[in-house]
Design a protein around this motif. Structure first.
Motif, mmCIF file in Angstrom:
data_model
loop_
_atom_site.group_PDB
_atom_site.id
_atom_site.type_symbol
_atom_site.label_atom_id
_atom_site.label_comp_id
_atom_site.label_asym_id
_atom_site.label_seq_id
_atom_site.Cartn_x
_atom_site.Cartn_y
_atom_site.Cartn_z
ATOM 1 N N PRO A 30 -11.226 -5.528 2.585
ATOM 2 C CA PRO A 30 -9.898 -4.981 2.899
ATOM 3 C C PRO A 30 -9.414 -5.518 4.156
ATOM 4 O O PRO A 30 -9.727 -5.327 5.207
ATOM 5 C CB PRO A 30 -10.104 -3.302 3.029
ATOM 6 N N TYR A 56 -2.658 2.113 2.458
ATOM 7 C CA TYR A 56 -3.970 2.116 2.949
ATOM 8 C C TYR A 56 -4.902 3.545 3.179
ATOM 9 O O TYR A 56 -4.047 4.325 3.982
ATOM 10 C CB TYR A 56 -4.513 1.384 3.934
ATOM 11 N N GLN A 57 -5.676 3.940 2.115
ATOM 12 C CA GLN A 57 -6.489 5.286 2.263
ATOM 13 C C GLN A 57 -7.882 5.139 1.766
ATOM 14 O O GLN A 57 -8.689 5.829 1.209
ATOM 15 C CB GLN A 57 -5.656 6.228 0.810
ATOM 16 N N ASN A 58 -8.234 4.290 2.894
ATOM 17 C CA ASN A 58 -9.745 3.930 3.124
ATOM 18 C C ASN A 58 -10.293 3.199 1.680
ATOM 19 O O ASN A 58 -11.301 3.405 1.405
ATOM 20 C CB ASN A 58 -10.444 5.233 3.339
ATOM 21 N N GLN A 59 -9.500 2.419 0.872
ATOM 22 C CA GLN A 59 -9.877 1.684 -0.042
ATOM 23 C C GLN A 59 -11.024 0.793 0.498
ATOM 24 O O GLN A 59 -11.175 -0.029 1.612
ATOM 25 C CB GLN A 59 -8.977 0.911 -0.618
ATOM 26 N N THR A 60 -11.925 0.695 -0.375
ATOM 27 C CA THR A 60 -13.162 -0.348 -0.005
ATOM 28 C C THR A 60 -13.015 -1.809 -0.600
ATOM 29 O O THR A 60 -13.678 -2.632 -0.370
ATOM 30 C CB THR A 60 -14.602 0.253 -0.512
ATOM 31 N N LYS A 61 -12.280 -1.606 -1.687
ATOM 32 C CA LYS A 61 -12.051 -3.098 -2.369
ATOM 33 C C LYS A 61 -11.218 -3.702 -1.670
ATOM 34 O O LYS A 61 -9.930 -3.251 -1.480
ATOM 35 C CB LYS A 61 -11.774 -2.775 -3.913
ATOM 36 N N TYR A 69 -2.411 -4.349 1.825
ATOM 37 C CA TYR A 69 -2.659 -2.773 2.236
ATOM 38 C C TYR A 69 -2.031 -2.681 3.683
ATOM 39 O O TYR A 69 -1.767 -3.449 4.350
ATOM 40 C CB TYR A 69 -4.277 -2.730 2.522
#
Length: 323
Positions: A30, A56-61, A69
């Motif tokens: 990310p 961005y909300q701590n997405q890992t993809k 993001y």
């Protein structure tokens, strides 16, 4: 997967423009831009870019192509492209604070930075001499080293943002040792060079001409360099800067150590301006940056080139061993 953060820098400059350009590529992790969401949305409309801004909300993809993001940092006042406003100085520093905090807390891979306008931050009554010194203070380390790099040349600096009149007094044996220790360590550890070869510029014309043009080389610089040579390091004694930067010498060097900002950087930038990257050595995290300023006259025009930011991001990922 941990993100790599990108600070968007001065909101009136080209930082938002070149950050938006990052949405035209894909990355193995990310990539998160720290910026005011509405500022990016407005600049996107102005530039007619097909980029989806995703909070961005701590997405890992990683984001897909044409997606970006964004972690929202609130502006104090609306921005007009190309027009500085000291009311937004704290906004710029908040980006830097967050990026440093995340990196120090190991919540990120590191940070790549878009340009800031030092003058407008100082106009706001906030003492600020540059990214390098700011991140040094955040990390609480005694010394960091500014190094700029192209694909063919790396130039590190003993002194950075100092008036020229203050440079000789700043070049002490202690400072030289600190800088060389950091340079050697990071070339070996971060750049995986087992035995880095370093050429060192003298301070004075002709490296002092045996003392006739200055004695700093004899009394300060060469005694320190001799110690490293005796330890087996491949480092030169002080060389005349006007001949050091020739192909004959550079073909056998992994890095050049210059004594001051405008001794080494004009040569490097003449060879690769727009494709060079600034790296802060000595930090406990990865920090890279563009090699140019805020280019206020180009903000919002679609004429800003994002090549240096792409190189900065790529190098940060390479140092994080993701590329």
């Amino acid at each position: 997967m941990k993100p790599l953060y990108v600070t968007s820098g001065e909101p009136a400059g080209i930082g938002p423009d070149i950050c938006l350009a990052l949405g035209q590529a894909t990355y193995p992790c990310p990539l998160v831009v720290l910026a005011d969401y509405e500022l990016l949305a407005e600049r996107k409309r102005l530039l007619n870019l097909d980029i989806e801004l995703i909070p961005y909300q701590n997405q890992t993809k990683p984001a897909a192509i044409h997606q970006l993001y964004v972690e929202h940092v609130a502006l104090a006042e609306p921005v007009q492209a190309g027009v500085l406003n000291s009311a937004n100085a704290a906004y710029v520093l908040e980006q830097l604070k967050r990026s440093a905090t995340y990196a120090l807390d190991q919540r990120s891979l590191g940070v790549a930075t878009a340009p800031v306008q030092k003058s407008v931050i100082n106009d706001a009554g906030i003492a600020f001499s540059g990214h390098t010194e700011f991140y040094q203070a955040c990390a609480g380390v005694n010394q960091v080293v500014m190094m700029l790099a192209t694909r063919a040349l790396r130039v590190a600096l003993v002194t950075t943002h100092l008036p020229l009149s203050q440079v000789p007094a700043a070049i002490t044996p202690e400072r030289l040792k600190q800088v060389i220790d950091i340079l050697l360590h990071d070339l070996k550890e971060k750049f995986q060079l087992k035995q880095p070869r370093i050429l060192v510029c003298g301070l004075n014309p002709h490296a002092g001409e045996d003392g006739y043009l200055g004695r700093e080389e004899i009394e300060v610089i060469n005694p320190v360099l001799l110690q490293y040579q005796q330890q087996g390091e491949q480092i030169s004694l002080a060389m005349p800067a006007d001949t050091l930067f020739t192909a004959h010498h550079l073909e056998n060097a992994d890095a050049v150590l210059a004594m001051y900002h405008d001794q080494g950087l004009p040569v490097l930038k003449s060879q690769g301006f727009g494709d060079a990257v600034n790296i802060t050595l000595g930090l406990p995290f990865i920090r890279t940056s563009v090699d140019h300023g805020t280019a206020l006259s180009l903000a919002g025009t679609g004429q800003a080139k994002a090549s240096s930011l792409f190189v900065a991001v790529d190098l940060a990922l390479q140092l994080a061993q993701l590329k």
